[in-house]
Design an enzyme around this catalytic site. Structure first.
Site, PDB file in Angstrom:
ATOM      1  N   HIS A 151       0.834  -1.195   0.000  1.00  0.00           N
ATOM      2  CA  HIS A 151       0.000   0.000   0.000  1.00  0.00           C
ATOM      3  C   HIS A 151       0.876   1.255   0.000  1.00  0.00           C
ATOM      4  O   HIS A 151       2.092   1.171   0.175  1.00  0.00           O
ATOM      5  CB  HIS A 151      -0.930   0.031   1.219  1.00  0.00           C
ATOM      6  CG  HIS A 151      -2.095  -0.892   1.121  1.00  0.00           C
ATOM      7  ND1 HIS A 151      -2.033  -2.219   1.502  1.00  0.00           N
ATOM      8  CD2 HIS A 151      -3.360  -0.695   0.675  1.00  0.00           C
ATOM      9  CE1 HIS A 151      -3.203  -2.792   1.300  1.00  0.00           C
ATOM     10  NE2 HIS A 151      -4.025  -1.896   0.804  1.00  0.00           N
ATOM     11  N   LYS A 155      -0.520   4.676   4.622  1.00  0.00           N
ATOM     12  CA  LYS A 155      -1.393   3.709   5.304  1.00  0.00           C
ATOM     13  C   LYS A 155      -0.734   3.274   6.609  1.00  0.00           C
ATOM     14  O   LYS A 155       0.430   2.872   6.634  1.00  0.00           O
ATOM     15  CB  LYS A 155      -1.675   2.499   4.412  1.00  0.00           C
ATOM     16  CG  LYS A 155      -2.696   1.533   5.015  1.00  0.00           C
ATOM     17  CD  LYS A 155      -3.128   0.490   4.012  1.00  0.00           C
ATOM     18  CE  LYS A 155      -4.147  -0.476   4.612  1.00  0.00           C
ATOM     19  NZ  LYS A 155      -5.381   0.208   5.039  1.00  0.00           N
TER      20      LYS A 155
END
Length: 246
Positions: A151, A155
Site C-alpha cells: 500500500h 497507510k
C-alpha cells in the site's frame, strides 16, 4: 407503481481519500441522497455537492436524519458514529480498519438493532478473491501459505484489513493461518498476493487496484444492497451474490 424513496446517506470521514471519492461518485447512484458529510475539520469540501452540510466530528449528533452511514475514517471516530447510528436506527457500511476488540464488539452490539456491514475492502474483485482463496486453501492444506500486501506510504495499519480478511479465508479453508508481509511504498492503491507453495510448484492469486474509485463505487453499491434489511451483520460478498435491494 410509485418509485421508492431515495436512501438518505451520511458520509463519515469525508475529508479522507475515500470520503472525497464518495462525495464525487454518489451522484452516479440515483437511489442515494447525500444529506450530510462529516469530517475532522468541518471545513467545506470541493467535492461536496452544493447544499450538503459538512459537519465537524464534534457536531455529528446535529446531523439531519439519515438512513445509512458510509464510514471511511479513523478508529478514534468510530465509537461516536456507531452510537449515532443506533440512536437514529440507521444502518452502517464501514471500511475503517485498525479497530480494537472493544470497537468490534460495539459493532456487534449495534447489529442487534440496525443492519451493519463492515469490510476491509469494497472491491468486487477482492470479494471474489476471498472465495477463490478459501477454495484453494481447502484443496491444498499441506502447502505453505503467505500473504504479501502493498500500500501507499500513508497507510498506518499493517497487515492491511484486506490481508487479514484473506488470511481468515485461508484459515477457514485449511485450519491454520498464513504468514504475512507488508510493504508501504510510493502511492500504491492496494495490491494483495496470496501465495500457496508446495514441493516444486507455487500457486499465486493476486488482486491489484489501480484506482481508488473502485472501492468507493463498491461501498455505494453495498449501501444500496444493505438498505431495507433488518438488523444483523452482513457480508459484502454475500450481498453481491444475493442480488438487489430486499
Amino acid at each position: 407503481m410509485e418509485e421508492p424513496l431515495p436512501i438518505r446517506i451520511l458520509i463519515h470521514g469525508a475529508s479522507g481519500r475515500m470520503g472525497r471519492a464518495l462525495l464525487r461518485l454518489v451522484a452516479e447512484r440515483p437511489e442515494l441522497q447525500l444529506v450530510a458529510a462529516v469530517s475532522r475539520s468541518g471545513q467545506p469540501l470541493a467535492e461536496a455537492p452544493a447544499g450538503v452540510p459538512v459537519l465537524p466530528v464534534e457536531k455529528l449528533a446535529d446531523a439531519p436524519d439519515f438512513d445509512l452511514a458510509i464510514d471511511f475514517s479513523l478508529p478514534e471516530g468510530f465509537g461516536p458514529l456507531v452510537a449515532a447510528c443506533r440512536a437514529k436506527g440507521a444502518g452502517l457500511v464501514s471500511g475503517t480498519t485498525g479497530l480494537s476488540e472493544a470497537q468490534l464488539a460495539a459493532m456487534d452490539e449495534a447489529s442487534e438493532l440496525v443492519p451493519v456491514l463492515w469490510s476491509a475492502n469494497f472491491s468486487v474483485g477482492v470479494a471474489v478473491l476471498r472465495a477463490l482463496v478459501h477454495q484453494a486453501a481447502a484443496a491444498l492444506p499441506g502447502w505453505d501459505a503467505d500473504i504479501v500486501e502493498s500500500h501507499h506510504v500513508h497507510k498506518k495499519d499493517a497487515p492491511s484489513g484486506t490481508a487479514l480478511s484473506l488470511g481468515q479465508a485461508v484459515e477457514q479453508g485449511r485450519g491454520s493461518p498464513p504468514h504475512y508481509a507488508s510493504l508501504r511504498c510510493g502511492d500504491i492503491v492496494g495490491e494483495h498476493l496470496v501465495q500457496l507453495t508446495g514441493a516444486g510448484e507455487r500457486l499465486e492469486l493476486v488482486h491489484r487496484a489501480s484506482n481508488r474509485d473502485i472501492f468507493a463505487r463498491g461501498a455505494l453499491e453495498a449501501a444500496v444492497r444493505l438498505s431495507g434489511r433488518g438488523p444483523g451483520r452482513y457480508d459484502f460478498g454475500e450481498l453481491l451474490l444475493a442480488g438487489g435491494r430486499p
